[in-house]
Write an enzyme that holds these catalytic residues in place. Structure first.
Site, PDB file in Angstrom:
ATOM      1  N   ASP A  11      82.726 -16.905 129.263  1.00  0.00           N
ATOM      2  CA  ASP A  11      83.256 -16.123 130.385  1.00  0.00           C
ATOM      3  C   ASP A  11      82.202 -16.165 131.486  1.00  0.00           C
ATOM      4  OD1 ASP A  11      84.805 -14.271 131.901  1.00  0.00           O
ATOM      5  OD2 ASP A  11      83.565 -12.626 131.187  1.00  0.00           O
ATOM      6  N   SER A  12      82.572 -15.634 132.637  1.00  0.00           N
ATOM      7  CA  SER A  12      81.588 -15.551 133.713  1.00  0.00           C
ATOM      8  C   SER A  12      80.563 -14.450 133.433  1.00  0.00           C
ATOM      9  CB  SER A  12      82.313 -15.259 135.026  1.00  0.00           C
ATOM     10  OG  SER A  12      83.135 -14.125 134.870  1.00  0.00           O
ATOM     11  N   TYR A  43      83.330 -15.259 139.247  1.00  0.00           N
ATOM     12  CA  TYR A  43      84.111 -16.472 139.446  1.00  0.00           C
ATOM     13  C   TYR A  43      85.340 -16.150 140.316  1.00  0.00           C
ATOM     14  CZ  TYR A  43      81.815 -19.213 135.696  1.00  0.00           C
ATOM     15  OH  TYR A  43      80.927 -19.921 134.923  1.00  0.00           O
ATOM     16  N   GLY A  44      85.751 -14.890 140.271  1.00  0.00           N
ATOM     17  CA  GLY A  44      87.012 -14.483 140.886  1.00  0.00           C
ATOM     18  C   GLY A  44      87.100 -14.713 142.376  1.00  0.00           C
ATOM     19  N   CYS A  74      88.110 -16.252 130.158  1.00  0.00           N
ATOM     20  CA  CYS A  74      87.991 -15.821 131.547  1.00  0.00           C
ATOM     21  C   CYS A  74      89.299 -16.219 132.216  1.00  0.00           C
ATOM     22  CB  CYS A  74      86.808 -16.543 132.195  1.00  0.00           C
ATOM     23  SG  CYS A  74      86.697 -16.317 133.978  1.00  0.00           S
ATOM     24  N   ASN A  75      89.975 -15.251 132.804  1.00  0.00           N
ATOM     25  CA  ASN A  75      91.262 -15.557 133.430  1.00  0.00           C
ATOM     26  C   ASN A  75      91.114 -16.530 134.584  1.00  0.00           C
ATOM     27  OD1 ASN A  75      93.883 -13.691 132.725  1.00  0.00           O
ATOM     28  ND2 ASN A  75      91.963 -12.789 132.040  1.00  0.00           N
ATOM     29  N   THR A  76      90.062 -16.319 135.396  1.00  0.00           N
ATOM     30  CA  THR A  76      89.901 -17.173 136.573  1.00  0.00           C
ATOM     31  C   THR A  76      89.661 -18.620 136.152  1.00  0.00           C
ATOM     32  OG1 THR A  76      88.886 -15.242 137.620  1.00  0.00           O
ATOM     33  CG2 THR A  76      88.703 -17.326 138.786  1.00  0.00           C
ATOM     34  N   GLU A 153      80.766  -3.952 135.292  1.00  0.00           N
ATOM     35  CA  GLU A 153      79.408  -4.476 135.075  1.00  0.00           C
ATOM     36  C   GLU A 153      78.363  -3.354 135.238  1.00  0.00           C
ATOM     37  OE1 GLU A 153      78.285  -7.849 134.467  1.00  0.00           O
ATOM     38  OE2 GLU A 153      80.367  -8.447 134.126  1.00  0.00           O
ATOM     39  N   CYS A 185      92.478  -9.968 133.636  1.00  0.00           N
ATOM     40  CA  CYS A 185      91.057 -10.247 133.847  1.00  0.00           C
ATOM     41  C   CYS A 185      90.363  -9.700 132.615  1.00  0.00           C
ATOM     42  CB  CYS A 185      90.557  -9.533 135.106  1.00  0.00           C
ATOM     43  SG  CYS A 185      88.765  -9.549 135.276  1.00  0.00           S
ATOM     44  N   THR A 186      89.403 -10.467 132.098  1.00  0.00           N
ATOM     45  CA  THR A 186      88.815 -10.075 130.812  1.00  0.00           C
ATOM     46  C   THR A 186      88.055  -8.739 130.873  1.00  0.00           C
ATOM     47  OG1 THR A 186      87.097 -11.653 131.406  1.00  0.00           O
ATOM     48  CG2 THR A 186      88.653 -12.315 129.710  1.00  0.00           C
ATOM     49  N   HIS A 187      87.677  -8.326 132.077  1.00  0.00           N
ATOM     50  CA  HIS A 187      86.985  -7.031 132.183  1.00  0.00           C
ATOM     51  C   HIS A 187      87.959  -5.838 132.081  1.00  0.00           C
ATOM     52  CE1 HIS A 187      83.745  -9.496 133.731  1.00  0.00           C
ATOM     53  NE2 HIS A 187      82.960  -8.443 133.898  1.00  0.00           N
TER      54      HIS A 187
HETATM   55  N1  DGL Z   1      85.966 -12.971 133.809  1.00  0.00           N
HETATM   56  C1  DGL Z   1      86.649 -13.033 135.065  1.00  0.00           C
HETATM   57  C2  DGL Z   1      88.147 -13.120 134.827  1.00  0.00           C
HETATM   58  O1  DGL Z   1      88.647 -12.833 133.746  1.00  0.00           O
HETATM   59  C3  DGL Z   1      86.353 -11.815 135.911  1.00  0.00           C
HETATM   60  C4  DGL Z   1      84.955 -11.756 136.435  1.00  0.00           C
HETATM   61  C5  DGL Z   1      84.674 -12.730 137.550  1.00  0.00           C
HETATM   62  O2  DGL Z   1      85.239 -12.620 138.661  1.00  0.00           O
HETATM   63  O3  DGL Z   1      83.894 -13.620 137.305  1.00  0.00           O
HETATM   64  O4  DGL Z   1      88.866 -13.488 135.724  1.00  0.00           O
END
Ligand code: DGL
Length: 270
Positions: A11-12, A43-44, A74-76, A153, A185-187
């Site tokens: 993930d990011s 990453y978003g 990571c969704n992005t 975060e 989004c994983t968060h």
């Molecule tokens: N992990 C990213 C996602 O699931 C979110 C955090 C980011 O923007 O990097 O999209």
């Protein structure tokens, strides 16, 4: 011997740990090699081209650790890079978008689905694309929630500021009478309690992390590479910055103790 090889998850940042937690719960015999790209988060807000470059570097790093499958947690990165990198590397790979979208399509009763995610994920239109391919009658309402990631975060999961932001972001999609909301989004599963306060009890919250772990089990079983022995687990955690902060966070989320997290220079290695 491949069955005993670890699973690579990345993930990011810390968000992918929500997926790791589900994997550990559903297939506790598998060893995990995790990479969190904390130096280059978020990453978003980055372009698809950049996210694809980062994804390739991380996959090369994980493959150098002998993983037997890769989960893009990571969704992005799943939205922008999965289709491209899948054909470039010879290893089973899954993302988090399809599993989450599948369950949303099955869950909705009125065909109106909300999706919240990063700017990149929402702008990519990937959830709309998948859901309208599944059933053209489905209506999808997306909303980017860029402040959610930094709030998580910072550990402000249960904070009045986060609740206020959730109200502002989500009230817009609630106007569309959705009955299902994808935490895209994983968060966001870490904000579940706060989001629940905003949406009330009647809307189903879809956590793609759970569905992703289920898809991983299916892939490992289908390929005959599931580890059915009782291995000596040796999970490893790597980040591109802030190993200590990451370790503290991981220990509040995971069902096992994270003893060590290593900082690596992904650009040099990948
Ligand atoms: N992990 C990213 C996602 O699931 C979110 C955090 C980011 O923007 O990097 O999209």
């Amino acid at each position: 011997m491949i069955n005993k090889a670890p699973i690579g998850v990345f993930d990011s940042g810390v968000g992918g740990l929500t997926v790791v937690k589900e994997i550990m719960n559903q297939i506790p015999g598998e060893t995990i090699i995790y990479f969190g790209d904390t130096a280059r988060l978020p990453y978003g807000s980055k372009s698809g081209k950049t996210v694809i470059t980062y994804t390739r570097q991380i996959i090369r790093f994980l493959m150098s650790k002998g993983v037997k499958a890769i989960v893009i947690a990571c969704n992005t990165a799943s939205a922008f890079a999965l289709e491209t990198v899948k054909s470039e590397f010879d290893i089973p790979m899954i993302g988090v978008v399809t599993p989450g979208a599948k369950v949303a399509a099955k869950t909705t009763r009125n065909g109106r689905i909300g999706v919240i995610g990063t700017e990149g994920t929402i702008q990519s239109g990937i959830y709309n694309e998948y859901l309208s391919r599944t059933d053209s009658r489905l209506e999808v309402f997306g909303k980017a929630c860029p402040l959610f990631v930094p709030l998580v975060e910072e550990g402000l999961m249960d904070d009045p500021v986060t609740l206020e932001m959730a109200r502002r972001y989500i009230s817009e999609i609630l106007e569309h009478q959705i009955d299902t909301l994808v935490l895209g989004c994983t968060h966001y599963p870490l904000l579940r309690k706060t989001i629940r306060k905003v949406v009330g009890e009647d809307i189903v919250l879809v956590n793609p992390a759970y569905e992703t772990a289920k898809s991983l089990v299916e892939v490992l079983t289908e390929k005959g590479i599931r580890n059915d022995s009782t291995p000596k687990l040796n999970h490893k955690f790597y980040v591109s910055d802030g190993a200590e902060k990451f370790k503290r966070f991981a220990n509040t989320i995971l069902p096992c103790e994270v003893m060590e997290t290593k900082d690596i220079n992904i650009e040099e290695l990948g």
